[in-house]
Design an enzyme around this catalytic site. Structure first.
Site, PDB file in Angstrom:
ATOM      1  N   HIS A 196      -4.512   1.573   9.995  1.00 12.61           N
ATOM      2  CA  HIS A 196      -5.538   2.445  10.595  1.00 12.61           C
ATOM      3  C   HIS A 196      -6.717   2.697   9.662  1.00 12.61           C
ATOM      4  CE1 HIS A 196      -4.278   6.748   9.137  1.00 12.61           C
ATOM      5  NE2 HIS A 196      -4.098   5.864   8.182  1.00 12.61           N
TER       6      HIS A 196
ATOM      7  N   ASP B 127      -3.474  -6.269  -5.255  1.00 11.44           N
ATOM      8  CA  ASP B 127      -4.430  -6.066  -4.163  1.00 11.44           C
ATOM      9  C   ASP B 127      -3.918  -6.783  -2.921  1.00 11.44           C
ATOM     10  OD1 ASP B 127      -6.571  -6.002  -2.406  1.00 11.44           O
ATOM     11  OD2 ASP B 127      -8.079  -6.489  -3.925  1.00 11.44           O
ATOM     12  N   MET B 128      -3.646  -6.041  -1.859  1.00 12.77           N
ATOM     13  CA  MET B 128      -3.083  -6.635  -0.641  1.00 12.77           C
ATOM     14  C   MET B 128      -4.050  -7.588   0.048  1.00 12.77           C
ATOM     15  SD  MET B 128      -3.093  -3.220   1.744  1.00 12.77           S
ATOM     16  CE  MET B 128      -4.593  -2.259   2.003  1.00 12.77           C
TER      17      MET B 128
ATOM     18  N   GLY C 163       0.829  -1.203   0.000  1.00  2.00           N
ATOM     19  CA  GLY C 163       0.000   0.000   0.000  1.00  2.00           C
ATOM     20  C   GLY C 163       0.858   1.245   0.000  1.00  2.00           C
TER      21      GLY C 163
ATOM     22  N   LYS D 108       2.790   1.273   6.138  1.00  2.00           N
ATOM     23  CA  LYS D 108       2.870   2.655   6.627  1.00  2.00           C
ATOM     24  C   LYS D 108       1.499   3.311   6.576  1.00  2.00           C
ATOM     25  CE  LYS D 108       3.706   5.843   3.711  1.00  2.00           C
ATOM     26  NZ  LYS D 108       3.671   4.761   2.744  1.00  2.00           N
TER      27      LYS D 108
ATOM     28  N   ASP E 173       0.816  -1.439  -4.792  1.00  2.00           N
ATOM     29  CA  ASP E 173      -0.458  -0.759  -4.528  1.00  2.00           C
ATOM     30  C   ASP E 173      -1.394  -0.984  -5.707  1.00  2.00           C
ATOM     31  OD1 ASP E 173      -2.445   0.919  -3.383  1.00  2.00           O
ATOM     32  OD2 ASP E 173      -0.908   2.206  -2.526  1.00  2.00           O
TER      33      ASP E 173
END
Length: 373
Positions: free
Chosen positions: A278, A260-261, A217, A274, A240
């Site tokens: 969140h 796509d993670m 990402g 990073k 990403d």
């Protein structure tokens, strides 16, 4: 021109002021009730280039500028003849928040003059490559896309649902950005990433010996650009979505890879997450982390860069202010995202198969956390 100036003082210092607890509380309440003015003026000043203009003059002897001089030096010359007067009113407010310094010229009409304060360097557009800039973050936070979402907060508390989806036809933030090129470009310029990473690298040595580093990402790739500039032997993979990589410049030793993670993650002996976790719910974070775990060798690690919330909401604590501001931003804009405590990060690491979670160091508002396999 240069100015002789004096510090600005109260216009009527002999006026008696009632000082008691109730009066102080009343003043605080009035300030909170009018709190919208400062961020909106800050946003307009950033869009106008006021801080860049003042900062450019700061290294010279004549570092104080009058509102007329500021208006004449802005990137876009105002057509409004009242612009200097309006700028003066804006700058007075910014000075009261210590963003700029206000003085009064002793010559001529004794007009107010202004100078950039050191904090301005964090908001300069020209500083993006050096330390990053918070200017775009302010502008994004007060863009109509986010403001429309904030307006849903009361109804979400009362009725449930997702604030961003309620405001934007059921879409989540990252799906929405695929439909709004203007906002996507602005969003990808936000943040303080470069400053945080550079500050962390002053003490963090966890990238020594790493051969392949995957930034999961990683957006436009600037984090890997900073890391590989210090560790040129590292091969960087900036991973990403295609829409994010479309705006990514090239960096020496960094390969941009689309994917796509939530599906899989490129193989590397270390990874960076990073300010990614969140954005997501605990369940989604575990999916991302498990994919990272699968692509790491034995003794590999994920370097998590995240804010860590304090256990208590301490009055006057700037770290608590930032943490809980950001937590509410995640709540409204990121469909289940949130900031997390130490215990919550430890729980995520354990749920994803990592053997331990180490809080290594802090850079500005973010912590460097190692999830070790």
């Amino acid at each position: 021109m240069g100015y002789l100036f004096q510090e600005t003082l109260s216009s009527n210092p002999k006026t008696p002021i009632v000082v008691d607890d109730d009066n102080e509380l009343g003043l605080m309440a009035v300030r909170l009730a009018n709190a919208a003015a400062f961020p909106m003026v800050l946003k307009a000043a950033l869009e106008l280039g006021v801080f860049d203009t003042l900062y450019a003059a700061a290294s010279r002897t004549d570092s104080f500028l009058s509102p007329y001089e500021i208006a004449s030096k802005l990137p876009t010359t105002p057509r409004n003849p009242e612009a200097p007067v309006l700028l003066d009113r804006m700058l007075r407010l910014l000075a009261s928040y210590s963003m700029v310094k206000c003085g009064k010229a002793l010559s001529g009409k004794g007009e107010r003059v202004y100078r950039a304060e050191p904090i301005c360097r964090f908001f300069l557009k020209d500083n993006i490559q050096d330390i990053g800039s918070l200017a775009s973050q302010v502008i994004v936070n007060f863009d109509s896309v986010f403001l429309n979402t904030w307006a849903q907060l009361k109804d979400v508390v009362l009725e449930g649902g997702d604030a961003f989806g309620r405001a934007h036809g059921g879409m989540k933030l990252f799906d929405y950005m695929g439909t709004d090129e203007r906002f996507s470009k602005l969003f990808n310029q936000t943040g303080f990433t470069i400053a945080v990473v550079k500050k962390a690298l002053e003490v963090y040595e966890g990238f020594k010996g790493v051969k392949v580093l995957v930034d999961v990402g990683g957006g436009v790739g600037n984090t890997l650009g900073v890391v590989t500039s210090k560790y040129p032997n590292i091969k960087g993979i900036n991973f990403d979505l295609t829409c994010a990589l479309a705006q990514a410049p090239s960096y020496p030793g960094v390969e941009h890879v689309a994917g796509d993670m939530f599906v899989d993650v490129p193989t590397g002996d270390a990874m960076i997450l990073k300010r990614i976790l969140h954005d997501w719910t605990d369940e989604d974070c575990v999916k991302i982390l498990k994919n990272c775990w699968k692509s790491l060798p034995e003794n590999g690690k994920v370097v998590v860069i995240e804010l860590v919330t304090p256990d208590e909401a301490e009055n006057g604590d700037i770290n608590a202010n930032i943490a809980f501001d950001m937590d509410m931003l995640m709540f409204t804009q990121c469909s289940g995202g949130k900031e997390r405590s130490r215990a919550e990060f430890e729980a995520l690491a354990a749920a994803s198969g990592f053997t331990h979670c180490k809080f290594v160091c802090q850079a500005y508002h973010c912590w460097i956390i190692e999830f070790c396999k």
